[in-house]
Design an enzyme around this catalytic site. Structure first.
Site, mmCIF file in Angstrom:
data_model
loop_
_atom_site.group_PDB
_atom_site.id
_atom_site.type_symbol
_atom_site.label_atom_id
_atom_site.label_comp_id
_atom_site.label_asym_id
_atom_site.label_seq_id
_atom_site.Cartn_x
_atom_site.Cartn_y
_atom_site.Cartn_z
ATOM 1 N N SER A 148 42.168 28.653 33.125
ATOM 2 C CA SER A 148 41.107 28.082 33.829
ATOM 3 C C SER A 148 39.915 27.646 32.868
ATOM 4 C CB SER A 148 40.397 29.207 34.939
ATOM 5 O OG SER A 148 39.260 28.664 35.173
ATOM 6 N N TYR A 163 38.102 37.962 36.338
ATOM 7 C CA TYR A 163 38.587 36.305 36.531
ATOM 8 C C TYR A 163 38.527 35.815 34.790
ATOM 9 C CZ TYR A 163 39.967 31.808 38.200
ATOM 10 O OH TYR A 163 40.680 30.528 38.222
ATOM 11 N N LYS A 167 41.635 35.155 32.581
ATOM 12 C CA LYS A 167 42.154 33.604 31.983
ATOM 13 C C LYS A 167 42.228 33.353 30.824
ATOM 14 C CE LYS A 167 43.176 32.057 36.465
ATOM 15 N NZ LYS A 167 44.545 31.733 36.637
HETATM 16 P P1 NDP Z 1 44.937 29.184 46.293
HETATM 17 O O1 NDP Z 1 44.225 30.592 46.781
HETATM 18 O O2 NDP Z 1 44.742 28.274 47.140
HETATM 19 O O3 NDP Z 1 46.695 29.502 46.177
HETATM 20 C C1 NDP Z 1 47.232 30.589 45.367
HETATM 21 C C2 NDP Z 1 48.436 31.197 45.839
HETATM 22 O O4 NDP Z 1 48.888 32.116 45.244
HETATM 23 C C3 NDP Z 1 48.511 31.552 47.538
HETATM 24 O O5 NDP Z 1 49.506 30.911 48.296
HETATM 25 C C4 NDP Z 1 48.660 33.110 47.176
HETATM 26 O O6 NDP Z 1 49.313 33.643 48.225
HETATM 27 C C5 NDP Z 1 49.415 33.157 46.188
HETATM 28 N N1 NDP Z 1 49.247 34.504 45.364
HETATM 29 C C6 NDP Z 1 48.276 35.161 45.239
HETATM 30 N N2 NDP Z 1 48.599 36.358 44.659
HETATM 31 C C7 NDP Z 1 49.947 36.620 44.479
HETATM 32 C C8 NDP Z 1 50.833 37.317 44.057
HETATM 33 N N3 NDP Z 1 50.601 38.592 43.545
HETATM 34 N N4 NDP Z 1 52.181 36.934 43.888
HETATM 35 C C9 NDP Z 1 52.644 35.537 44.557
HETATM 36 N N5 NDP Z 1 51.840 34.798 44.844
HETATM 37 C C10 NDP Z 1 50.592 35.007 45.005
HETATM 38 O O7 NDP Z 1 44.752 29.250 44.796
HETATM 39 P P2 NDP Z 1 44.556 27.966 43.962
HETATM 40 O O8 NDP Z 1 45.494 26.887 44.296
HETATM 41 O O9 NDP Z 1 42.989 27.333 43.855
HETATM 42 O O10 NDP Z 1 44.639 28.489 42.457
HETATM 43 C C11 NDP Z 1 45.912 28.365 41.770
HETATM 44 C C12 NDP Z 1 45.915 28.772 40.286
HETATM 45 O O11 NDP Z 1 44.966 27.956 39.629
HETATM 46 C C13 NDP Z 1 45.086 30.305 40.034
HETATM 47 O O12 NDP Z 1 45.810 30.906 39.024
HETATM 48 C C14 NDP Z 1 43.585 29.954 40.035
HETATM 49 O O13 NDP Z 1 43.047 31.152 39.237
HETATM 50 C C15 NDP Z 1 43.587 28.733 39.204
HETATM 51 N N6 NDP Z 1 42.486 28.045 39.132
HETATM 52 C C16 NDP Z 1 42.053 27.608 40.405
HETATM 53 C C17 NDP Z 1 40.709 26.861 40.315
HETATM 54 C C18 NDP Z 1 39.966 26.412 41.551
HETATM 55 O O14 NDP Z 1 38.686 25.972 41.328
HETATM 56 N N7 NDP Z 1 40.793 26.232 42.849
HETATM 57 C C19 NDP Z 1 40.176 26.345 38.979
HETATM 58 C C20 NDP Z 1 40.773 26.990 37.896
HETATM 59 C C21 NDP Z 1 42.001 27.667 37.916
HETATM 60 P P3 NDP Z 1 48.339 34.346 49.543
HETATM 61 O O15 NDP Z 1 47.652 33.252 50.339
HETATM 62 O O16 NDP Z 1 49.429 35.288 50.347
HETATM 63 O O17 NDP Z 1 47.364 35.368 48.807
#
Ligand code: NDP
Length: 258
Positions: A148, A163, A167
């Site tokens: 991130s 967080y 990261k």
């Molecule tokens: P979302 O919350 O939209 O999606 C994340 C997904 O990961 C969800 O479906 C969630 O499932 C799943 N998840 C969470 N915990 C686990 C686990 N322990 N095992 C398996 N699956 C899991 O997040 P984003 O798409 O926004 O983020 C994706 C990645 O990008 C993350 O690592 C985030 O930190 C990173 N990121 C995001 C940014 C943003 O602004 N959106 C910016 C920079 C980085 P459930 O719904 O069941 O919890």
């Protein structure tokens, strides 16, 4: 063969953690458009199944859904067993699942701290390690981790120390694995997105009032869209990135430049 043809992923077998929605789903869609078969790995199995069915229908590739908690080594082992039994091999891993908690450092409990580090850092280690073991045996592969821009800057005004620390750990883990596995043809890179409009950001009531502030701070004046991360991931997954390993790709509309 032209460069665009060389970037295609036809026949590659890929898993995407956190693939049911958000960035994971968007990047998985791009992998499928480029010809790959994908395993959508998520805690939310129902949503993962929906995503896999949609990808199969729209792209004529094979997509499977797997329920796994990336913090649980047994789940990660069984995820690999399911992928190998469905696909026979594993070419690319997108270790992307992650969460964020906005809690002042002085109020954060041990459990809250540990949950973020477990999912965002240990989860990436466990899934990348499991993928790496298969790829080292096969003679090659590409691993992409989601870090991130929070690994580079301290976001404001929301407090999110766990967080940010998790990261930053993902970037150094990525570099460490890249060096360990370089001569064995397993490449490891990461992406560092800026604010991207997904459920993580748009559907969090506590973050709603902040979005306007972030947009005012952002050189481009807006958040990114998940599809704006697709092409870098397709590049990293494919064979034209053969000299690219140990790198972190900041895709943030210049947010970290200010
Ligand atoms: P979302 O919350 O939209 O999606 C994340 C997904 O990961 C969800 O479906 C969630 O499932 C799943 N998840 C969470 N915990 C686990 C686990 N322990 N095992 C398996 N699956 C899991 O997040 P984003 O798409 O926004 O983020 C994706 C990645 O990008 C993350 O690592 C985030 O930190 C990173 N990121 C995001 C940014 C943003 O602004 N959106 C910016 C920079 C980085 P459930 O719904 O069941 O919890």
């Amino acid at each position: 063969m032209g460069i665009i043809e060389k970037m295609r992923l036809d026949g590659k077998k890929i898993f995407v953690t956190g693939g049911a929605r958000g960035i994971g789903k968007s990047v998985a869609t791009a992998f499928c458009e480029a010809g790959a078969d994908v395993a959508i790995v998520d805690l939310d199995f129902e949503e993962a199944e929906k995503t896999a069915a949609e990808l199969e229908k729209n792209h004529g590739i094979q997509a499977i859904a797997i329920k796994a908690d990336v913090t649980n080594p047994e789940d990660v082992d069984s995820m690999i067993t399911k992928i190998l039994s469905a696909f026979g091999r594993l070419d690319v891993a997108f270790c992307n699942a992650g969460i964020c908690m906005n809690i002042p450092a002085e109020d954060m409990t041990y459990e809250q701290w540990k949950k973020v580090i477990d999912i965002n850092l240990t989860g990436v280690f466990l899934t990348a390690q499991a993928a790496g073991k298969v790829m080292l045996k096969q003679g090659g592969g590409s691993i992409i981790n989601t870090a991130s821009m929070s690994a580079h800057i301290v976001n404001v005004p929301q407090p999110q120390c766990s967080y940010n620390a998790s990261k930053a750990g993902v970037i150094q883990l990525t570099k460490s694995l890249a060096v360990e596995w370089a001569t064995r043809n397993v490449r490891v890179n990461c992406i560092s997105p800026g604010y991207i409009g997904t459920e993580l950001t748009l559907n969090s009531p506590s973050l709603q009032p902040l979005i306007e502030q972030w947009n005012q701070m952002a050189p481009l004046g807006r958040m990114g869209r998940p599809e704006e991360l697709q092409s870098i991931c397709v590049y990293l997954a494919g064979d034209t990135s053969s000299f690219t390993t140990g790198a972190d790709f900041v895709v943030d509309g210049a947010f970290t430049c200010i």
